[in-house]
Enzyme design. Structure first.
Site, PDB file in Angstrom:
ATOM      1  CD  GLU A  76       0.493   1.965  14.883  1.00 13.66           C
ATOM      2  OE1 GLU A  76      -0.045   2.159  15.995  1.00 13.66           O
ATOM      3  OE2 GLU A  76       1.199   2.806  14.315  1.00 13.66           O
ATOM      4  CE1 TYR A 122     -21.530   4.496  -6.073  1.00 11.03           C
ATOM      5  CE2 TYR A 122     -20.456   6.425  -7.027  1.00 11.03           C
ATOM      6  CZ  TYR A 122     -21.371   5.385  -7.118  1.00 11.03           C
ATOM      7  OH  TYR A 122     -22.133   5.262  -8.238  1.00 11.03           O
TER       8      TYR A 122
END
Length: 210
Positions: A76, A122
């Site tokens: 990747e 969050y």
């Protein structure tokens, strides 16, 4: 933002990868991570479990992305390098195949630009909007090119049928984002019982076969 020194980056990256594996977020040999250093980039190697990595196991790429030292890097690399090129303020990228994130990446979202509703403060603070990128074969330039469509402010995204990516100005924040994304995906699966699932098409599946 000053890049990491190679020595501290190698130590911190290996430790972060082991921590992600200890949390169960990197099954088998899946997942990869990288940091931008003063000399180039450090990445995890291909085919190695993140939980086994030490500083000496990492791959070094020069500033142009060429492999210079260590084992072969993650496949990747094009995706990581594309992200660094378009978001110079980021110094760390984490890509995982954690279970709930992969499951969320197989769903057809209500909004490609932001897969998850703002469930918790969050997730809003640590992730912001989490877009879904379309499908392309893992490790391909086509997958890397999909990053060009994201705003430079993007800190997290899902890759269709694949997994998650988090990016940040430092490694600790990218890792925290990966953990938060997995938990947000788990909440999403619990809170949205009626979903439309996308699978690979016959052509996409055939292209992956030897």
């Amino acid at each position: 933002m000053t890049p990491y020194s190679a020595t501290s980056a190698a130590r911190d990256l290996a430790q972060a990868c082991r921590g992600l594996a200890d949390l169960g977020l990197s099954p088998g040999s899946s997942g990869n991570a990288s940091v931008r250093t003063e000399e180039g980039f450090l990445t995890t190697p291909t085919g190695r479990p993140l939980g086994d990595l030490t500083a000496s196991d990492l791959s070094f790429l020069d500033a142009s992305g060429r492999h210079r030292d260590g084992p072969p890097p993650t496949k990747e690399v094009p995706l990581h390098l594309r992200w660094y090129a378009r978001a110079p303020h980021h110094r760390a990228v984490v890509h995982l195949h954690s279970t709930h994130a992969v499951a969320a990446a197989c769903l057809v979202p209500a909004d490609d630009a932001s897969v998850f509703p703002p469930y918790t403060p969050y997730s809003v603070m640590r992730l912001g909007a989490v877009p879904l990128l379309g499908y392309a074969p893992p490790g391909s330039e086509a997958l890397a090119a999909l990053a060009d469509h994201l705003p430079s402010s993007t800190r997290a995204c899902l890759l269709a049928q694949h997994g998650s990516m988090t990016m940040a100005h430092d490694l600790a924040t990218a890792v925290q984002g990966a953990v938060e994304l997995e938990e947000t995906a788990r909440l999403h699966l619990l809170l949205t019982p009626r979903r439309t699932v996308r699978t690979l098409s016959d052509d996409e599946r055939t292209a992956l076969l030897p």
